[in-house]
Design a protein around this motif. Structure first.
Motif, mmCIF file in Angstrom:
data_model
loop_
_atom_site.group_PDB
_atom_site.id
_atom_site.type_symbol
_atom_site.label_atom_id
_atom_site.label_comp_id
_atom_site.label_asym_id
_atom_site.label_seq_id
_atom_site.Cartn_x
_atom_site.Cartn_y
_atom_site.Cartn_z
ATOM 1 N N GLY A 153 0.781 -1.229 0.000
ATOM 2 C CA GLY A 153 0.000 0.000 0.000
ATOM 3 C C GLY A 153 0.809 1.274 0.000
ATOM 4 O O GLY A 153 0.256 2.360 0.207
ATOM 5 N N THR A 154 2.127 1.177 -0.280
ATOM 6 C CA THR A 154 2.980 2.366 -0.221
ATOM 7 C C THR A 154 3.406 2.883 -1.589
ATOM 8 O O THR A 154 4.045 3.933 -1.677
ATOM 9 C CB THR A 154 4.257 2.069 0.600
ATOM 10 O OG1 THR A 154 5.052 1.085 -0.080
ATOM 11 C CG2 THR A 154 3.892 1.578 2.004
ATOM 12 N N SER A 155 3.071 2.175 -2.666
ATOM 13 C CA SER A 155 3.511 2.613 -3.993
ATOM 14 C C SER A 155 2.821 3.918 -4.395
ATOM 15 O O SER A 155 1.759 4.273 -3.860
ATOM 16 C CB SER A 155 3.213 1.534 -5.040
ATOM 17 O OG SER A 155 1.820 1.433 -5.273
ATOM 18 N N ARG A 156 3.395 4.588 -5.333
ATOM 19 C CA ARG A 156 2.805 5.829 -5.842
ATOM 20 C C ARG A 156 1.416 5.572 -6.423
ATOM 21 O O ARG A 156 0.487 6.357 -6.199
ATOM 22 C CB ARG A 156 3.718 6.406 -6.920
ATOM 23 C CG ARG A 156 3.126 7.585 -7.685
ATOM 24 C CD ARG A 156 3.928 7.880 -8.932
ATOM 25 N NE ARG A 156 3.224 8.794 -9.812
ATOM 26 C CZ ARG A 156 3.354 8.811 -11.131
ATOM 27 N NH1 ARG A 156 4.179 7.966 -11.725
ATOM 28 N NH2 ARG A 156 2.685 9.673 -11.859
ATOM 29 N N PHE A 157 1.238 4.471 -7.126
ATOM 30 C CA PHE A 157 -0.041 4.178 -7.767
ATOM 31 C C PHE A 157 -1.114 3.842 -6.736
ATOM 32 O O PHE A 157 -2.285 4.156 -6.933
ATOM 33 C CB PHE A 157 0.125 3.033 -8.769
ATOM 34 C CG PHE A 157 1.191 3.295 -9.790
ATOM 35 C CD1 PHE A 157 1.155 4.437 -10.574
ATOM 36 C CD2 PHE A 157 2.259 2.415 -9.950
ATOM 37 C CE1 PHE A 157 2.141 4.701 -11.512
ATOM 38 C CE2 PHE A 157 3.246 2.665 -10.883
ATOM 39 C CZ PHE A 157 3.193 3.814 -11.661
ATOM 40 N N ALA A 158 -0.707 3.228 -5.636
ATOM 41 C CA ALA A 158 -1.662 2.949 -4.559
ATOM 42 C C ALA A 158 -2.056 4.236 -3.852
ATOM 43 O O ALA A 158 -3.233 4.482 -3.579
ATOM 44 C CB ALA A 158 -1.051 1.959 -3.567
ATOM 45 N N ARG A 159 -1.064 5.069 -3.556
ATOM 46 C CA ARG A 159 -1.319 6.291 -2.796
ATOM 47 C C ARG A 159 -2.065 7.342 -3.602
ATOM 48 O O ARG A 159 -2.964 8.017 -3.090
ATOM 49 C CB ARG A 159 0.004 6.876 -2.290
ATOM 50 C CG ARG A 159 0.680 6.024 -1.208
ATOM 51 C CD ARG A 159 1.965 6.667 -0.696
ATOM 52 N NE ARG A 159 3.040 6.614 -1.693
ATOM 53 C CZ ARG A 159 3.442 7.625 -2.442
ATOM 54 N NH1 ARG A 159 2.864 8.821 -2.308
ATOM 55 N NH2 ARG A 159 4.431 7.480 -3.298
ATOM 56 N N GLU A 160 -1.722 7.482 -4.875
ATOM 57 C CA GLU A 160 -2.321 8.550 -5.684
ATOM 58 C C GLU A 160 -3.495 8.084 -6.539
ATOM 59 O O GLU A 160 -4.303 8.915 -6.965
ATOM 60 C CB GLU A 160 -1.244 9.166 -6.585
ATOM 61 C CG GLU A 160 -0.097 9.816 -5.828
ATOM 62 C CD GLU A 160 0.946 10.435 -6.756
ATOM 63 O OE1 GLU A 160 0.614 10.658 -7.945
ATOM 64 O OE2 GLU A 160 2.068 10.697 -6.299
ATOM 65 N N GLY A 161 -3.581 6.790 -6.784
ATOM 66 C CA GLY A 161 -4.634 6.297 -7.672
ATOM 67 C C GLY A 161 -5.486 5.183 -7.111
ATOM 68 O O GLY A 161 -6.319 4.627 -7.832
ATOM 69 N N LYS A 191 -6.388 5.015 -12.515
ATOM 70 C CA LYS A 191 -6.782 5.630 -11.250
ATOM 71 C C LYS A 191 -8.198 5.196 -10.901
ATOM 72 O O LYS A 191 -9.052 5.064 -11.775
ATOM 73 C CB LYS A 191 -6.724 7.164 -11.353
ATOM 74 C CG LYS A 191 -5.323 7.743 -11.451
ATOM 75 C CD LYS A 191 -5.348 9.265 -11.431
ATOM 76 C CE LYS A 191 -5.801 9.814 -10.088
ATOM 77 N NZ LYS A 191 -5.689 11.287 -10.018
ATOM 78 N N PHE A 192 -8.432 4.992 -9.606
ATOM 79 C CA PHE A 192 -9.747 4.602 -9.119
ATOM 80 C C PHE A 192 -10.222 5.595 -8.062
ATOM 81 O O PHE A 192 -9.417 6.180 -7.339
ATOM 82 C CB PHE A 192 -9.707 3.196 -8.511
ATOM 83 C CG PHE A 192 -9.395 2.110 -9.508
ATOM 84 C CD1 PHE A 192 -10.410 1.516 -10.246
ATOM 85 C CD2 PHE A 192 -8.093 1.685 -9.709
ATOM 86 C CE1 PHE A 192 -10.134 0.518 -11.168
ATOM 87 C CE2 PHE A 192 -7.797 0.694 -10.628
ATOM 88 C CZ PHE A 192 -8.821 0.106 -11.352
ATOM 89 N N ASP A 193 -11.536 5.738 -7.992
ATOM 90 C CA ASP A 193 -12.105 6.625 -6.982
ATOM 91 C C ASP A 193 -11.967 6.051 -5.576
ATOM 92 O O ASP A 193 -11.994 6.792 -4.597
ATOM 93 C CB ASP A 193 -13.589 6.888 -7.274
ATOM 94 C CG ASP A 193 -13.791 7.700 -8.549
ATOM 95 O OD1 ASP A 193 -12.868 8.461 -8.910
ATOM 96 O OD2 ASP A 193 -14.853 7.552 -9.181
ATOM 97 N N SER A 194 -11.836 4.741 -5.501
ATOM 98 C CA SER A 194 -11.746 4.087 -4.193
ATOM 99 C C SER A 194 -10.953 2.792 -4.325
ATOM 100 O O SER A 194 -10.773 2.266 -5.434
ATOM 101 C CB SER A 194 -13.144 3.774 -3.649
ATOM 102 O OG SER A 194 -13.777 2.800 -4.473
ATOM 103 N N VAL A 195 -10.496 2.282 -3.205
ATOM 104 C CA VAL A 195 -9.809 0.988 -3.198
ATOM 105 C C VAL A 195 -10.786 -0.115 -3.588
ATOM 106 O O VAL A 195 -10.408 -1.069 -4.279
ATOM 107 C CB VAL A 195 -9.197 0.713 -1.811
ATOM 108 C CG1 VAL A 195 -8.630 -0.701 -1.738
ATOM 109 C CG2 VAL A 195 -8.095 1.726 -1.512
#
Length: 277
Positions: A153-161, A191-195
């Motif tokens: 959960g620390t990648s840029r894509f996880a955090r920003e998208g 990118k997603f609006d939510s997890v």
């Protein structure tokens, strides 16, 4: 013995008792703290609207893993439950001699979503093909892939998208441009609006893309033989998910066993597909 000596001994005994009490309290607190970082703290309800925690700020590795699994598992469970509900309705429709217009409209939408064609004659074989796609995935596998693809959960894509599975998209502006994208490539990381949206898209991808037909075949075979469908069992079907191939599969298996995720694979066991056997 003088009164002064007796008082001195009493004070010494009291001090000893205080020290022993302090040691006992500290021992209990240490055990409690240890237990909080070794077992995932799973919330009682999905956290669809909540912002993803800052997992990067958690320095203790065990605590980070527990927090990650505790956050992700309810979301995976909820998305799997949606699939299980649709699967049950399809099974019910497969036993009916005729469908209502409402049922036909619903089935048409499901077939379109799962990239199949609605035929004139809905045979048991056709329903079996549909149910091979409309099926849940082992929680252990989803959690292992989420952790692997998003660096916990620390990648840029996880955090920003909110993208925990590395899903791509191919229209300009649909996601985040990778910093090391090859020259001439046009893909972006979606990118997603939510997890929850990321989890739903991941499950649909596994259930529809031609790359994962082997995984779906393994799962369908296990259903027919009434065998448990586990993350370890299905992992070989993800050999094409990463350019690392077999090494990626072995890594997922190690993450599942190393983090004790197999215990989550007892839920949402789906019945065998109709017409099978």
């Amino acid at each position: 013995m003088s009164a002064k000596q007796g008082l001195g001994k009493m004070v010494a005994v009291l001090l000893l008792l205080l020290v022993l009490t302090a040691l006992l309290v500290n021992s209990v607190l240490d055990q409690k703290a240890e237990s909080t970082v070794t077992e995932p703290v799973v919330t009682s309800s999905p956290v669809f609207g909540s912002e993803m925690p800052d997992f990067g700020s958690i320095q203790d590795v065990k605590a980070k893993k527990a927090a990650f699994f505790g956050y992700m598992k309810p979301i995976v469970d909820a998305e799997n439950q949606k699939i299980a509900t649709d699967r049950t309705r399809i099974e019910q429709l497969s036993s009916q001699p005729a469908l209502s217009e409402t049922d036909k409209a619903w089935l048409t939408s499901v077939v379109k979503k799962y990239r199949l064609s609605l035929v004139d004659e809905l045979t048991p074989q056709w329903y079996a093909a549909l149910l091979e796609r409309v099926d849940t995935l082992p929680v252990s596998l989803a959690l292992a892939q989420a952790a692997n693809e998003s660096a916990w959960g620390t990648s840029r894509f996880a955090r920003e998208g909110n993208n925990l599975f590395g899903q791509w998209c191919f229209s300009k502006g649909c996601g985040l441009v990778p910093t090391q994208r090859s020259e001439g490539a046009d893909h972006e990381v979606r990118k997603f609006d939510s997890v929850a949206g990321s989890v739903a898209a991941y499950l649909l991808n596994i259930n529809t893309h031609a790359q994962y037909a082997d995984l779906r075949a393994l799962r369908a075979e296990a259903r027919r033989e009434d065998q448990p469908v586990t993350g370890i069992y299905l992992s070989p079907g993800l050999v094409r998910y990463s350019q690392r191939g077999e090494a990626y599969v072995h890594e997922l298996m190690a993450m599942i066993t190393g983090n004790g995720l197999e215990k989550y694979d007892v839920a949402l066991a789906a019945p065998a597909s109709p017409g099978a056997g």
